[in-house]
Enzyme design. Structure first.
Site, short mmCIF file in Angstrom:
data_model
loop_
_atom_site.label_atom_id
_atom_site.label_comp_id
_atom_site.label_asym_id
_atom_site.label_seq_id
_atom_site.Cartn_x
_atom_site.Cartn_y
_atom_site.Cartn_z
N ASP A 15 2.61 8.63 -7.27
CA ASP A 15 1.36 7.88 -7.41
C ASP A 15 0.24 8.92 -7.44
O ASP A 15 0.44 10.08 -7.07
CB ASP A 15 1.22 6.95 -6.18
CG ASP A 15 -0.18 6.42 -6.02
OD1 ASP A 15 -0.71 5.85 -7.00
OD2 ASP A 15 -0.75 6.59 -4.93
N ASP B 5 -3.85 8.11 -6.96
CA ASP B 5 -4.98 7.86 -6.05
C ASP B 5 -4.50 7.59 -4.63
O ASP B 5 -3.75 6.67 -4.41
CB ASP B 5 -5.81 6.68 -6.58
CG ASP B 5 -6.46 7.02 -7.90
OD1 ASP B 5 -6.22 6.29 -8.89
OD2 ASP B 5 -7.17 8.03 -7.97
#
Ligand code: XBP
Ligand code: MG
Length: 254
Positions: free
Chosen positions: A10, A12
Site C-alpha cells: 500500500d 498512503d
C-alpha cells in the site's frame, strides 16, 4: 509450506505518512483556490478517511457533512475538477521533497530488491502520486523496481474492496500463497485480506485504533537497527525491525 516470493505495498500511510500533512493540505489548497470556505482540519480529515479515493471523499463531505451546499453542475464533475487541482498541489509537495518515506521503508525495499523478492504497489491514490513519491524519495530508477503500480481508478471498486490487490496479483501472475501485503488502515486491511493475502500492518496516528483481525503482525513502523519497532499485535520472534529474513519467518508461520 509456501515460500514468500512477492510483496505488495500500500502507499498512503504505509510507504509514507502522506495524509495529515500531505493530502489534507493539498485538499485545503484546492478548496481555497476554488473560493470555497472549506477547511479540513486534522480531526475532520480523520473522519473523512473512512472513504477512500479523493474524489469520493469530496462527495462524501458534501453529502454527509454539509447542509446547504448547492452547485449548478453535476457533483461528480465538480468533485473531479476540484480533485485535479488537489492532485496538482499534492504533486508540488512531493516534488519539493515535503513527504519522506516512513522509517525503515527505503532500507526494506532495497533489501527486498537485492534478495530477489518481487514487488508491486496496490493503492487507492492517483497513479501520479505514486510515481512522484517513489521518484522524489528513491530516485527515478525505483519505478522499475515495482512490476506493477496498481492505483486509483484502474479498478471499479476502491478499498476496502479487494479489487486493487486482485488486479495487482493478476498483473504479476502471483498468488496469495506466495505474497505478503503491507497495509496501514482498516480499509486497506479489508482489501488485502479480502484478496486472500497475509498482511503486515504498520499503523499511524489515524489508524492506530483500527482493528486488524488475523493480521500476520501489527507494528508501529518498519523500524531500523537503531530504531526498533513496537509490536502492537502478533509475534516478531527475536526481530526488532522489519527485514527480509523477518518477512520470510513471519510468512512461513502466519
Ligand atoms: C489512501 C486513499 C487515497 C488518498 C488520497 O490510499 O484513500 O484516496 O487518501 O489520494 P492508500 P487521492 O492507503 O490505498 O494508498 O486523492 O489521489 O485519492
Ligand atoms: Mg493506506
Amino acid at each position: 509450506m509456501s515460500k514468500l516470493k512477492a510483496l505488495l505495498f500500500d502507499v498512503d500511510g504505509t510507504l509514507a505518512n502522506t495524509e495529515a500533512n500531505g493530502h489534507r493540505v493539498a485538499f485545503n489548497k484546492a478548496f481555497s483556490e476554488a473560493g470555497l470556505d472549506w477547511e479540513w482540519g486534522i480531526p475532520l480529515y480523520g473522519q473523512l478517511l473512512a472513504v477512500t479515493g479523493g474524489k469520493e471523499r469530496i462527495k462524501y463531505y458534501v453529502n454527509d457533512f454539509l447542509d446547504d451546499f448547492t452547485i449548478d453542475q453535476d457533483l461528480t464533475d465538480f468533485a473531479a475538477q476540484l480533485h485535479q487541482r488537489k492532485t496538482h498541489f499534492y504533486l508540488q509537495m512531493l516534488q519539493q521533497g515535503d513527504i519522506p518515506l516512513r522509517p525503515g521503508v527505503e532500507r526494506l525495499i532495497r533489501e527486498a530488491r537485492e534478495s530477489g523478492l518481487r514487488m508491486g504497489i496496490a493503492t487507492t491514490t492517483t497513479p501520479a502520486n505514486v510515481t512522484y513519491l517513489l521518484s522524489s524519495t528513491l530516485g527515478e530508477e525505483s519505478l522499475e523496481w515495482f512490476e506493477v503500480i496498481a492505483a486509483g481508478d484502474i479498478v471499479p471498486a476502491k478499498k476496502p474492496a479487494p479489487d486493487i490487490f486482485e488486479y495487482a496479483m493478476r498483473e504479476m501472475a502471483i498468488t496469495p500463497d506466495e505474497t505478503l501485503a503491507f497495509e496501514d488502515s482498516a480499509n486497506g486491511f479489508k482489501s488485502s485480506t479480502g484478496a486472500g493475502l497475509k498482511t503486515l500492518v504498520t499503523v499511524n496516528s489515524y489508524t492506530q485504533d483500527d482493528d486488524f483481525p488475523g493480521a500476520s503482525i501489527v507494528l508501529d513502523k518498519m523500524g531500523d537497527a537503531d530504531d526498533p519497532f513496537t509490536v502492537l499485535s502478533g509475534n516478531a520472534n527475536s526481530y526488532t525491525y522489519v527485514t527480509v529474513d523477518m518477512l520470510r519467518d513471519l510468512f512461513a508461520r502466519s
